[in-house]
Design an enzyme around this catalytic site. Structure first.
Site, PDB file in Angstrom:
ATOM      1  N   LYS A  59     -15.730  53.692  27.171  1.00 62.73           N
ATOM      2  CA  LYS A  59     -15.594  52.506  28.032  1.00 62.73           C
ATOM      3  C   LYS A  59     -14.804  51.423  27.306  1.00 62.73           C
ATOM      4  CE  LYS A  59     -19.111  49.666  28.319  1.00 62.73           C
ATOM      5  NZ  LYS A  59     -20.321  48.891  28.631  1.00 62.73           N
ATOM      6  N   SER A  92     -21.281  38.069  20.314  1.00 60.38           N
ATOM      7  CA  SER A  92     -20.653  39.277  20.849  1.00 60.38           C
ATOM      8  C   SER A  92     -19.255  39.416  20.284  1.00 60.38           C
ATOM      9  CB  SER A  92     -20.576  39.194  22.379  1.00 60.38           C
ATOM     10  OG  SER A  92     -19.773  40.231  22.879  1.00 60.38           O
ATOM     11  N   GLN A 106     -17.005  40.991  21.771  1.00 60.05           N
ATOM     12  CA  GLN A 106     -16.068  41.051  22.908  1.00 60.05           C
ATOM     13  C   GLN A 106     -15.273  39.760  23.074  1.00 60.05           C
ATOM     14  OE1 GLN A 106     -17.480  42.532  26.688  1.00 60.05           O
ATOM     15  NE2 GLN A 106     -18.659  44.164  25.717  1.00 60.05           N
ATOM     16  N   SER A 114     -20.965  43.407  15.164  1.00 59.23           N
ATOM     17  CA  SER A 114     -20.297  44.593  15.728  1.00 59.23           C
ATOM     18  C   SER A 114     -18.853  44.738  15.245  1.00 59.23           C
ATOM     19  CB  SER A 114     -20.323  44.539  17.267  1.00 59.23           C
ATOM     20  OG  SER A 114     -21.550  44.101  17.763  1.00 59.23           O
ATOM     21  N   ASP A 165     -25.060  49.643  20.396  1.00 57.71           N
ATOM     22  CA  ASP A 165     -25.339  50.462  21.584  1.00 57.71           C
ATOM     23  C   ASP A 165     -26.035  51.763  21.204  1.00 57.71           C
ATOM     24  OD1 ASP A 165     -24.292  48.508  23.133  1.00 57.71           O
ATOM     25  OD2 ASP A 165     -22.473  49.570  23.710  1.00 57.71           O
ATOM     26  N   LYS A 202     -26.958  41.971  26.728  1.00 54.95           N
ATOM     27  CA  LYS A 202     -26.231  43.109  27.306  1.00 54.95           C
ATOM     28  C   LYS A 202     -26.558  43.214  28.796  1.00 54.95           C
ATOM     29  CE  LYS A 202     -24.407  44.742  23.374  1.00 54.95           C
ATOM     30  NZ  LYS A 202     -23.018  45.168  23.175  1.00 54.95           N
ATOM     31  N   LYS A 206     -22.388  53.503  35.368  1.00 47.34           N
ATOM     32  CA  LYS A 206     -21.602  52.491  34.644  1.00 47.34           C
ATOM     33  C   LYS A 206     -20.715  53.131  33.583  1.00 47.34           C
ATOM     34  CE  LYS A 206     -22.165  48.179  32.054  1.00 47.34           C
ATOM     35  NZ  LYS A 206     -21.368  47.232  32.826  1.00 47.34           N
TER      36      LYS A 206
END
EC number: 2.5.1.19
Length: 426
Positions: free
Chosen positions: A22, A170, A172, A198, A314, A341, A412
């Site tokens: 993903k 995060s 991201q 992460s 994850d 999350k 998902k």
């Protein structure tokens, strides 16, 4: 409500080809969009998150062709930013891997955009990214609650300059900023506030940017420098690696109830940090064998571990349910970002583990799991979270089996998960 009953499985063995990642799929789609030339992406993940990204790109005028099974995408790059002559509203479901990068990317061009999603998306923070984009001259405003979607963006291009971004919530946010930085008007110097979580996910981003011809100066993850005047150029073909987080369930299955389980599509050449999940299984006692693009897990007597799992957030969830089959108390530490999350995964995991009889200590950023003398069956709530459903499939290795509520939430990232999981049973 849909329910899926998993009866006890005595032995697993077989080979699973893991669907595309993903994280890599949505990053690669965005970079291919901003790049010059046509990119063919193979082993693209066919799932909700990717469909939201593709639908948004199409709405913004991006031209692409998808294969019948949606795993090959030929996309014509724009050789620059996304623009819109009329105001656009994009609905992104609960896809953080679409919301965050698109929020950043839409500040590069010209146009007015609204980004919305499902109710849970309105609870997932985006303030750190918005603050950073504003420092670079972007006009982004909140339509409901400060720090959360939905968002309104009035775009006239991104200036560049110096920017501080929090790294402790995060990765991201930083990923989104890095991907758009080369198209800013001036050099971008990114300073990280706090400890960056992460880190392996940042490595994925940097590796993909390099594949599309952009260089980033990484100063030991404390700061990053991206020179202006660079452009993304299609490498022609991009192979999307298998999703290492999705591989974790099958590797755990092999460790608990193997037999031998081989996953293909990830291996020692993988750019995803979550392949290090296999090292954790090895520490617990499993026998692990690595190839360039495969990992084999063989069953053994498992013992508990006490580890910082910030680098594999994850996949670390799978350790929480694998711990039910290990001797002793397993401690999973430094995982605060589980809380932001698809659901609050720390609270959800603790609640559901207790249902099957585990003794659980849930802290601010850790969870400890001690298996009971005998596991109980239960109906596991999944909280619309794909990883909760897949993690608790491990309970099929208990003598009592398990019921999974709303198993369709795996769409998902892995719509075919339970069929693949059952294919290993013997």
């Amino acid at each position: 409500m849909n329910q899926l009953r998993l009866e006890p499985i005595k032995k697993v063995s077989g080979t699973i080809n893991i669907p595309g990642s993903k994280s890599i799929s949505n990053r690669a789609l965005l970079l291919a969009t901003l790049a010059e030339g046509t990119t063919t992406l193979t082993n693209l993940l066919d799932s909700d998150d990717i469909r939201y990204m593709l639908a948004s790109l199409k709405q913004l005028g991006v031209s692409y062709r998808l294969s019948n099974n949606n795993t090959v995408c030929e996309l014509d790059g724009l050789a620059g930013p996304l623009n819109a002559s009329e105001a656009q509203t994009l609905f992104l479901g609960n896809a953080g891997t679409a919301m965050r990068p698109l929020c950043a990317a839409l500040t590069l061009g010209q146009g007015d955009f609204t980004l919305t999603g499902e109710p849970r998306m309105e609870e997932r923070p985006i303030g750190d990214l918005v603050d950073a984009l504003r420092q670079l001259g972007a006009e982004v405003s909140y339509l409901k609650n400060d720090g959360f979607p939905p968002l309104s963006i009035s775009s006239t291009g991104l200036n560049g300059g110096n920017v501080e971004i929090a790294g402790d919530l995060s990765s991201q946010f930083l990923t989104a900023l890095l991907m758009v930085a080369p198209l800013a008007k001036d050099d971008v110097n990114i300073q990280i506030k706090g400890e960056l979580v992460s880190k392996p996910y940042i490595d994925i981003t940097l590796a993909l940017m390099a594949q599309f011809g952009v260089k980033v100066q990484n100063n030991d993850y404390a700061s990053f420098v991206i020179k202006a005047g660079q452009r993304y150029v299609s490498p022609g073909k991009v192979l999307v690696e298998g999703d290492a987080s999705s591989a974790s369930y099958f590797l755990a299955a092999g460790a608990i109830q193997g037999g031998e389980v081989k996953v293909t599509g990830v291996g020692k050449l993988s750019i995803q940090g979550d392949v290090k999940f296999a090292d954790v299984l090895q520490q617990m006692g499993a026998e692990i064998e690595w190839g360039d693009d495969y990992i084999i897990s063989r069953g053994a007597k498992l013992t508990a571990v006490d580890l910082d799992m910030n680098h594999i957030p994850d996949a670390a969830m799978t350790i929480a349910t694998t711990a039910l089959f290990a001797t002793g108390t397993t401690h999973i530490r430094n995982i605060y970002n589980w809380r932001i999350k698809e659901t609050d995964r720390l609270a959800a995991m603790a609640t559901e583990l207790r249902k099957v009889g585990a003794i659980v200590d849930e802290g601010h950023d850790y969870i400890s799991v001690t298996p009971p003398a005998e596991l109980n069956t239960a109906a596991i709530d999944t909280y619309s979270d794909h990883r909760m459903a897949m993690c608790f499939s491990m309970m099929a290795f208990a003598d009592c089996g398990i019921t999974i509520n709303e198993p369709e939430c795996t769409s998902k990232t892995f719509p075919d998960y339970f069929n693949q999981f059952n294919s290993l049973a013997h």
